[in-house]
Write an enzyme that holds these catalytic residues in place. Structure first.
Site, PDB file in Angstrom:
ATOM      1  CB  CYS A  20     -14.440  20.605  19.359  1.00 48.13           C
ATOM      2  SG  CYS A  20     -13.518  21.141  17.904  1.00 48.13           S
TER       3      CYS A  20
ATOM      4  CB  CYS B  49      25.031   0.073   7.581  1.00 48.38           C
ATOM      5  SG  CYS B  49      26.172   1.098   6.613  1.00 48.38           S
TER       6      CYS B  49
ATOM      7  CB  CYS C 161      29.683  -1.726   6.930  1.00 51.34           C
ATOM      8  SG  CYS C 161      28.607  -1.099   8.247  1.00 51.34           S
TER       9      CYS C 161
ATOM     10  CB  CYS D  23      26.770   3.446   9.946  1.00 48.11           C
ATOM     11  SG  CYS D  23      27.487   1.782  10.088  1.00 48.11           S
TER      12      CYS D  23
ATOM     13  CB  CYS E 192      30.216   3.520   7.891  1.00 52.73           C
ATOM     14  SG  CYS E 192      29.696   1.970   7.136  1.00 52.73           S
TER      15      CYS E 192
ATOM     16  CG  HIS F 236     -16.883  19.874  15.332  1.00 51.61           C
ATOM     17  ND1 HIS F 236     -16.653  20.682  16.430  1.00 51.61           N
ATOM     18  CD2 HIS F 236     -17.876  19.011  15.698  1.00 51.61           C
ATOM     19  CE1 HIS F 236     -17.479  20.332  17.413  1.00 51.61           C
ATOM     20  NE2 HIS F 236     -18.223  19.325  16.985  1.00 51.61           N
TER      21      HIS F 236
END
Length: 944
Positions: free
Chosen positions: A286, A436, A439, A767, A770, A849
């Site tokens: 179904c 981030c 930073c 990042c 970083c 169903h």
């Protein structure tokens, strides 16, 4: 069981862990093991570091393997069991080790299943937990069927051999097998080497065996043939034959595909409105029917396939495609649906094609309509990709460039590798912004999406039912319904309960009661996500806040066992049967056998009648037992098969001293109604430590489990089972003032989808500045929307311990859905949509169903599709709490213009899609290097 008992816990752990690394291999035998027994074993051996507080303790020993919860009374496997939740699958080596160490309860056989291979081009192995049950009958007697189970890897030849045995048909008698779908729909199974799986047979399928007449004719003669009409109606009966191909020789030539697998159908025709054609359920399909009806009612897509333009763009050589088979089978199905000749059809060819390339859809288990829809669009895209040779495209970051420039570049790069009717129709562009926290680096990307998976803004609360067992013996247990934080801990549950029962929350023990035993006693800091809806939770009042604060107090877990006469073993164990609801009994100081016995009688006085001391209730039992033993030749066998404190007269001097205050001698005192045994926490094995009834203090610890062993006659005469199991319903569960059902607006779901959020610690973003993963802030925005917008409402949520469905009503407009404010690219102008289809889901997880609503492009009327049944509907019926996937069409589109001139507009005015992966916005995969699952929003909302 191994002599001397199992090896050391560490040895068990290492050996089983090594065994579990075994990969599934076709033809191997694997075994089902009850999950709760397995978890108890893991606790006993310290399999998981976080659950190693009971390593090697006798009370934690799981005892003999017990798969009773997986079995029906006749030994057959229970229906609708789930791996990990109900059972574990173990390779033979692991099972044999556990079996040799612990044994299995009497009368129970191992549950073994074979490994089969699924899929045709994409192969994968699977343990066939549920065998295929077919209903077999003779052509001469279609009303009488015989159910038999087969492996899906069995062949049609093996099926025929079995049917000959069942119906006593000689080997030299020529026969034919027919696959009966409905009263007038038959398929000839002529490829004897085909497996039952490849033949598309499903559970409950009726298979007919036809014997050839003596004059050489067949009772069921084919009357006509056609190249592709797997359809039938209830109008009248007509025979047709259909041939398939497995596409192993490449794409067939000609106007229709030539499938050749030796199947033939008896089909019927009728007069129907084009597009108003039901799809027969092939066995839990179904979900597929619902998705197909939604796609069938996308005018521009159906017109594209009806115009045969798809043949010009078919790309069978695309290595990422499906050899053109998905497009071909879908095209044939659409032509049948819109022919106006069929009131319903059987989507067999499409089902088989999908199963060849997506093994998860190859069986007949219930699946997800949205997942099937996503697979279909992906498959059609690759099969119809106009790009024959994909160039390499290097992705670049925004680097502070204007959004219009970056979006246009992303779209053009995508279209260099992907160009199909699916891209033109269903794809929009999503802006992803990640920042981030350290930073402040901001990364912006534009990613295509095929559909939007929208979280539902519901409160983070959960309704839980617990059975409260008060310490007072006069009070009946109560079923109490509580509202707790969905992401809360067990302590939140005890605090909520404490307010209702007026008992300090520290004096409440929360347990999972399973098969008359404590499967788990929860600690307050444990998460509620460990408790499933199916778990039976009991809350017990204990008289102490913390037994660690008072070492003289021990809270004893109490199990009830029926120490009955010998009787035939069943699937549910041997002689000693657990029954009733277990208890917690707080005891203080040194407690003797007598004291514990009296304490239990007091605690059970509501449902246990204490006999008159002069009543010799056990004599009838002795007489019956002796007669039974004499009949069996066991004249020397003691009553009840053993000598215990209950079976002998107690005449020790110690007993004389102990009973002096009664003023009478107890040299032959009345039997107790029950005795005590020290057992493991599973209640399935007695420990070496015995409780001695000599008046001295019993040796008990906080980890001691006590079995109350009832004599059969005592249980029958003095234990009121009905009263013992009776509970009262607390007013919290009577729904006198039910809370108003939450109603959600579609615009609220869209707003929640575009809200900024912080990534979880388990799903960080890398990042580039970083050079490490960070819990960044992520935000999605809609840049452009497609011509056909598919919206997936995320009603289902899953994790390791928790599965849930949100049944809240989501209100959405049937006409004039205005999305101007949701799109950040204001150059696009008005963005207005009308609803054209809905996929519905009724019921809960693991079943339910699927149905669909569709707006017919010719009549402009709504229809309700429920498998093969189709009925006319209306606008006001379309919006319901069952709505799961919504399909919207942008206003002002015409199919003829659309088909003749594919879209190639820039991304600022049209849509795009991710390269081959068919990303769905925040539904799956990654966007901007960020996994888009597991979204966490504010505390009072849940995003499921």
């Amino acid at each position: 069981m191994a002599e001397g008992g199992p090896p050391e816990c560490q040895t068990q752990k290492d050996e089983i862990r090594n065994c579990l690394n075994q990969q599934l291999k076709k033809g191997d035998i694997w075994y089902l093991l009850d999950t709760k027994w397995y978890k108890q074993w893991k606790k006993y051996v310290g399999y998981d570091k976080w659950d190693s507080g009971c390593v090697g303790e006798a009370s934690a020993n799981p005892g003999p393997i017990d798969n009773s919860p997986l079995l029906k009374g006749d030994g057959q496997l229970q229906e609708h069991l789930s791996e990990d939740l109900d059972y574990m699958l173990l390779p033979g080596d692991a099972w044999n080790r556990l079996l040799s160490w612990y044994g299995i309860i009497p009368g129970q056989e191992p549950i073994c299943r074979g490994v089969i291979e699924q899929g045709m081009f994409v192969k994968h192995c699977k343990v066939e937990v549920y065998l295929l049950e077919l209903k077999l009958c003779e052509n001469s007697n279609l009303d009488k069927t015989t159910a038999k189970q087969f492996s899906r890897s069995s062949t049609i030849a093996q099926l025929e051999k079995k049917m000959r045995e069942v119906f006593s048909i000689k080997e030299d008698k020529e026969v034919r097998l027919w696959n009966r779908y409905m009263s007038n729909t038959y398929e000839h199974l002529s490829k004897m080497e085909n497996s039952l799986q490849d033949s598309g047979l499903y559970p409950g399928q009726v298979i007919v065996i036809e014997e050839k007449n003596d004059d050489g004719t067949w009772p069921r003669q084919a009357k006509s043939t056609s190249s592709y009409n797997t359809s039938s109606t209830s109008s009248y009966e007509k025979t047709s034959t259909r041939s398939y191909s497995n596409y192993e020789g490449g794409v067939s030539q000609g106007s229709t595909s030539s499938y050749n697998s030796g199947y033939s159908y008896e089909a019927g025709r009728g007069v129907a409105t084009p597009g108003v054609c039901g799809l027969s359920n092939l066995g839990n399909t179904c979900f597929m029917n619902s998705a197909l009806q939604c796609m069938s009612n996308v005018p521009m897509l159906s017109d594209y396939f009806l115009s045969n333009k798809w043949k010009e763009e078919l790309n069978p050589d695309n290595p990422l495609g499906m050899r053109g088979e998905i497009a071909e089978s879908y095209a044939e199905l659409i032509q049948t649906i819109w022919s106006g000749k069929y009131m319903y059809t059987l989507p067999r060819a499409f089902k088989l094609s999908v199963g060849r390339f997506a093994p998860q859809f190859s069986g007949y288990q219930q699946q997800d309509s949205q997942e099937l829809m996503a697979f279909l669009l992906d498959g059609l895209h690759e099969d119809l990709n106009r790009i024959k040779s994909k160039p390499y495209v290097e992705l670049t970051d925004a680097n502070d460039r204007p959004d219009e420039v970056v979006a246009k570049e992303a779209w053009e790069n995508y279209r260099k590798r992907n160009d199909s009717v699916i891209i033109d129709t269903f794809h929009g562009l999503l802006k992803s912004t990640v920042k981030c926290p350290q930073c402040n680096k901001i990364s912006v990307t534009f990613d295509p999406f095929c559909y939007l998976s929208l979280p539902l803004p519901i409160k983070k609360e959960r309704q839980m039912s617990v059975t409260w067992v008060p310490l007072s013996p006069e009070e009946k247990p109560q079923i109490i319904r509580l509202t707790v934080p969905k992401s809360g801990c067990v302590g939140d549950l005890t605090k909520a309960l404490s307010k209702i029962v007026d008992v300090p929350h520290k004096m409440i023990k929360i347990t999972d009661v399973y098969n008359h035993r404590f499967h788990k006693v929860f600690k307050e800091e444990e998460g509620l996500n460990h408790i499933l809806e199916r778990d039976i939770i009991y809350a017990y009042e204990v008289c102490v806040k913390n037994t660690e604060d008072d070492p003289n107090i021990v809270v004893l877990p109490i199990y009830f066992r029926d120490k009955g006469r010998s009787r035939p073993s069943t699937n549910y164990g041997g002689r000693d049967q657990l029954f009733g609801t277990p208890l917690f009994i707080p005891v203080k100081g040194k407690v003797t056998y007598d004291m514990l016995y009296d304490l239990l009688l007091v605690q059970m006085k509501r449902y246990v009648k204490v006999p008159d001391p002069k009543e010799e209730w056990w004599k009838d039992e002795d007489r019956e037992e002796m007669e039974t033993n004499e009949e069996n030749g066991d004249t020397d066998k003691p009553v009840n098969g053993e000598v215990s404190n209950m079976d002998v007269c107690e005449s020790d001097d110690e007993l004389e001293d102990k009973k002096k205050d009664n003023g009478e001698s107890k040299s032959c005192k009345a039997r107790r109604l029950f005795t005590f045994s020290a057992v493991n926490s599973y209640g399935s094995a007695e420990l070496d430590h015995k409780f001695i009834d000599d008046g001295s203090p019993l040796k008990i610890t906080p980890k001691t489990y006590v079995a109350v062993d009832w004599h059969t006659v005592a249980k029958e005469k003095f234990y009121d089972e009905k009263e013992a199991e009776s509970v009262e319903e607390h007013e919290s569960g009577k729904n006198k003032n039910p809370q108003k059902k939450q109603v959600i607006q579609l615009k609220d779901c869209l707003q929640l989808f575009t809200e900024a959020e912080k990534l979880s610690e388990h799903d960080p973003w890398y990042c580039p500045s970083c050079k490490k993963h960070q819990q960044a802030t992520k935000k999605f925005d809609l840049w452009s929307l497609p011509n056909i917008l598919i919206i997936h409402l995320k009603r289902f949520s899953y994790n390791r311990y928790w599965r849930d469905k949100i049944d809240a009503l989501v209100e959405f407009p049937v006409k004039d859905l205005m999305l101007d404010k949701c799109v950040i690219n204001k150059k696009l102008g008005k963005q207005r949509y009308d609803l054209i289809a809905v996929s519905n889901h009724y019921g809960g997880l693991g079943g339910g169903h699927y149905t669909a609503y569709g707006l017919n492009k010719t009549t402009n009327d709504w229809y309700y599709f429920d498998d093969s049944s189709v009925s006319q509907s209306s606008d006001d019926q379309v919006v319901s709490k069952a709505a799961y996937v919504l399909v919207y069409q942008k206003r002002g589109l015409t199919s003829s213009q659309y088909i003749s001139k594919p879209s190639n507009a820039p991304s600022t005015a049209t849509s795009g899609a991710s390269d081959c992966d068919m990303l769905n916005g925040a539904a799956a995969g990654t966007t901007n290097g960020v996994n888009t699952n597991g979204i966490n929003h504010n505390d009072d909302m849940d995003t499921n």
